[in-house]
Design a protein around this motif. Structure first.
Motif, PDB file in Angstrom:
ATOM      1  N   LEU A   1       0.912  -1.216  -0.129  1.00  0.00           N
ATOM      2  CA  LEU A   1      -0.157  -0.151   0.129  1.00  0.00           C
ATOM      3  C   LEU A   1       1.019   1.392   0.049  1.00  0.00           C
ATOM      4  O   LEU A   1       0.519   2.246  -0.748  1.00  0.00           O
ATOM      5  CB  LEU A   1      -0.915  -0.016   1.257  1.00  0.00           C
ATOM      6  CG  LEU A   1      -1.930   1.163   1.324  1.00  0.00           C
ATOM      7  CD1 LEU A   1      -2.704   1.381   0.330  1.00  0.00           C
ATOM      8  CD2 LEU A   1      -2.670   1.123   2.630  1.00  0.00           C
ATOM      9  N   LYS A   2       1.815   1.417   0.925  1.00  0.00           N
ATOM     10  CA  LYS A   2       2.810   2.408   0.845  1.00  0.00           C
ATOM     11  C   LYS A   2       3.408   2.533  -0.261  1.00  0.00           C
ATOM     12  O   LYS A   2       3.685   3.835  -1.088  1.00  0.00           O
ATOM     13  CB  LYS A   2       3.892   2.091   1.810  1.00  0.00           C
ATOM     14  CG  LYS A   2       4.793   3.253   1.950  1.00  0.00           C
ATOM     15  CD  LYS A   2       5.769   3.018   3.003  1.00  0.00           C
ATOM     16  CE  LYS A   2       6.964   2.459   2.507  1.00  0.00           C
ATOM     17  NZ  LYS A   2       8.338   2.230   3.649  1.00  0.00           N
ATOM     18  N   ASN A   3       3.948   1.471  -1.164  1.00  0.00           N
ATOM     19  CA  ASN A   3       4.490   1.874  -2.540  1.00  0.00           C
ATOM     20  C   ASN A   3       3.235   2.277  -3.403  1.00  0.00           C
ATOM     21  O   ASN A   3       3.706   2.986  -4.333  1.00  0.00           O
ATOM     22  CB  ASN A   3       4.921   0.438  -3.109  1.00  0.00           C
ATOM     23  CG  ASN A   3       6.448   0.036  -2.104  1.00  0.00           C
ATOM     24  OD1 ASN A   3       6.630   0.968  -1.677  1.00  0.00           O
ATOM     25  ND2 ASN A   3       6.577  -1.290  -2.279  1.00  0.00           N
ATOM     26  N   ARG A   4       2.213   1.649  -3.410  1.00  0.00           N
ATOM     27  CA  ARG A   4       1.253   2.082  -4.517  1.00  0.00           C
ATOM     28  C   ARG A   4       1.018   3.817  -4.143  1.00  0.00           C
ATOM     29  O   ARG A   4       0.723   4.477  -5.060  1.00  0.00           O
ATOM     30  CB  ARG A   4      -0.074   1.249  -4.111  1.00  0.00           C
ATOM     31  CG  ARG A   4      -0.036   0.055  -4.795  1.00  0.00           C
ATOM     32  CD  ARG A   4      -1.221  -0.926  -5.110  1.00  0.00           C
ATOM     33  NE  ARG A   4      -1.109  -1.908  -5.533  1.00  0.00           N
ATOM     34  CZ  ARG A   4      -0.807  -2.197  -6.872  1.00  0.00           C
ATOM     35  NH1 ARG A   4      -0.704  -1.303  -7.704  1.00  0.00           N
ATOM     36  NH2 ARG A   4      -0.665  -3.543  -7.260  1.00  0.00           N
ATOM     37  N   LEU A   5       0.794   4.046  -2.858  1.00  0.00           N
ATOM     38  CA  LEU A   5       0.658   5.609  -2.305  1.00  0.00           C
ATOM     39  C   LEU A   5       1.619   6.502  -2.939  1.00  0.00           C
ATOM     40  O   LEU A   5       1.545   7.454  -3.797  1.00  0.00           O
ATOM     41  CB  LEU A   5       0.485   5.906  -0.936  1.00  0.00           C
ATOM     42  CG  LEU A   5      -0.751   5.321  -0.364  1.00  0.00           C
ATOM     43  CD1 LEU A   5      -0.882   5.205   1.059  1.00  0.00           C
ATOM     44  CD2 LEU A   5      -2.086   6.016  -1.118  1.00  0.00           C
ATOM     45  N   ILE A   6       2.984   6.059  -3.102  1.00  0.00           N
ATOM     46  CA  ILE A   6       4.121   6.730  -3.516  1.00  0.00           C
ATOM     47  C   ILE A   6       3.999   6.764  -5.038  1.00  0.00           C
ATOM     48  O   ILE A   6       4.264   7.781  -5.579  1.00  0.00           O
ATOM     49  CB  ILE A   6       5.539   5.996  -2.875  1.00  0.00           C
ATOM     50  CG1 ILE A   6       5.618   6.309  -1.360  1.00  0.00           C
ATOM     51  CG2 ILE A   6       6.556   6.594  -3.590  1.00  0.00           C
ATOM     52  CD1 ILE A   6       6.912   5.497  -0.882  1.00  0.00           C
ATOM     53  N   GLY A   7       3.703   5.691  -5.623  1.00  0.00           N
ATOM     54  CA  GLY A   7       3.529   5.563  -7.087  1.00  0.00           C
ATOM     55  C   GLY A   7       2.623   6.396  -7.406  1.00  0.00           C
ATOM     56  O   GLY A   7       2.503   7.288  -8.634  1.00  0.00           O
ATOM     57  N   MET A   8       1.408   6.628  -6.990  1.00  0.00           N
ATOM     58  CA  MET A   8       0.316   7.695  -7.245  1.00  0.00           C
ATOM     59  C   MET A   8       0.762   9.075  -7.162  1.00  0.00           C
ATOM     60  O   MET A   8       0.519   9.787  -8.086  1.00  0.00           O
ATOM     61  CB  MET A   8      -0.831   7.506  -6.234  1.00  0.00           C
ATOM     62  CG  MET A   8      -1.751   6.190  -6.538  1.00  0.00           C
ATOM     63  SD  MET A   8      -2.836   5.520  -5.232  1.00  0.00           S
ATOM     64  CE  MET A   8      -3.622   7.078  -5.149  1.00  0.00           C
ATOM     65  N   VAL A   9       1.428   9.296  -5.843  1.00  0.00           N
ATOM     66  CA  VAL A   9       2.008  10.685  -5.956  1.00  0.00           C
ATOM     67  C   VAL A   9       2.734  11.153  -6.855  1.00  0.00           C
ATOM     68  O   VAL A   9       2.797  12.066  -7.625  1.00  0.00           O
ATOM     69  CB  VAL A   9       2.382  11.041  -4.622  1.00  0.00           C
ATOM     70  CG1 VAL A   9       3.086  12.255  -4.346  1.00  0.00           C
ATOM     71  CG2 VAL A   9       1.403  10.936  -3.263  1.00  0.00           C
ATOM     72  N   PHE A  10       3.923  10.270  -7.079  1.00  0.00           N
ATOM     73  CA  PHE A  10       4.879  10.617  -8.067  1.00  0.00           C
ATOM     74  C   PHE A  10       4.319  10.692  -9.590  1.00  0.00           C
ATOM     75  O   PHE A  10       4.777  11.509 -10.469  1.00  0.00           O
ATOM     76  CB  PHE A  10       5.995   9.654  -8.026  1.00  0.00           C
ATOM     77  CG  PHE A  10       7.007   9.906  -7.064  1.00  0.00           C
ATOM     78  CD1 PHE A  10       7.810  11.175  -7.143  1.00  0.00           C
ATOM     79  CD2 PHE A  10       7.384   8.925  -6.124  1.00  0.00           C
ATOM     80  CE1 PHE A  10       8.727  11.324  -6.188  1.00  0.00           C
ATOM     81  CE2 PHE A  10       8.306   9.266  -5.065  1.00  0.00           C
ATOM     82  CZ  PHE A  10       9.036  10.665  -5.059  1.00  0.00           C
ATOM     83  N   GLY A  11       3.607   9.596  -9.860  1.00  0.00           N
ATOM     84  CA  GLY A  11       2.710   9.874 -11.304  1.00  0.00           C
ATOM     85  C   GLY A  11       1.930  10.939 -11.426  1.00  0.00           C
ATOM     86  O   GLY A  11       1.795  11.751 -12.344  1.00  0.00           O
ATOM     87  N   LEU A  12       1.145  11.431 -10.295  1.00  0.00           N
ATOM     88  CA  LEU A  12       0.409  12.686 -10.215  1.00  0.00           C
ATOM     89  C   LEU A  12       1.108  13.741 -10.620  1.00  0.00           C
ATOM     90  O   LEU A  12       0.967  14.816 -11.312  1.00  0.00           O
ATOM     91  CB  LEU A  12      -0.692  12.677  -9.350  1.00  0.00           C
ATOM     92  CG  LEU A  12      -1.517  13.980  -9.227  1.00  0.00           C
ATOM     93  CD1 LEU A  12      -2.555  13.622 -10.591  1.00  0.00           C
ATOM     94  CD2 LEU A  12      -2.463  13.798  -8.116  1.00  0.00           C
TER      95      LEU A  12
END
Length: 162
Positions: free
Chosen positions: A23-34
């Motif tokens: 979940l932490k990796n997915r949240l980091i990926g979402m923030v960086f992607g956006l």
């Protein structure tokens, strides 16, 4: 059964820690992607112009970077079980490198550099190579991305020990 009589088959591994790290990796990926999607839109807007004949010119590579970042954001919002099952079947073996953060980081750096170089006078003679280089970066990143991920994990472990 008393408290002292615990059988080995009754002991379960705590999977919450693994789920929290995913979940932490997915949240980091979402923030960086956006974030990077907005950066690439800003690059595209910066290099957009209308000439005196009324023709619209923009950096299509920057818009391609926006598209890639948006797809990274959308991937991390959804759950792709097929790709994340690394050890099972053809999908896991051949599609697992596509979830490598280093792959997409490398691709986005190349697209940003090409978006900026595309408008420089010294790069005009090479501008036909911009799109092929963007796609070649995906191919190169496919092979070096997982190796870079392992290297960054090892460096992270070394930095935590120090």
């Amino acid at each position: 059964m008393t408290r002292d009589e615990i059988k080995p088959e009754e002991i379960y591994i705590n999977t919450n820690e693994e789920a929290e790290s995913i979940l932490k990796n997915r949240l980091i990926g979402m923030v960086f992607g956006l974030f990077f999607a907005h950066v690439y839109v800003a690059l595209a807007l910066y290099y957009t112009s209308i000439d005196d004949k009324g023709h619209f010119h923009t950096s299509w590579l920057a818009l391609f970077g926006t598209f890639i970042c948006s797809m990274i954001f959308c991937y991390h919002i959804g759950i792709s079980k097929v790709i994340s099952e690394k050890n099972n079947g053809i999908y896991g073996r051949y599609l697992a490198p596509l979830i490598s953060p280093s792959l997409w980081g490398f691709v986005l750096i190349v697209i940003a550099a090409l978006s900026i170089f595309q408008w420089q006078p010294w790069f005009v003679q090479y501008s036909a190579w911009a799109w092929p280089l963007a796609f070649a970066s995906i191919l190169i990143g496919y092979f070096i991305g997982p190796a870079l991920d392992k290297m960054f994990v090892a460096l992270g472990k070394l930095s935590r020990r120090a």
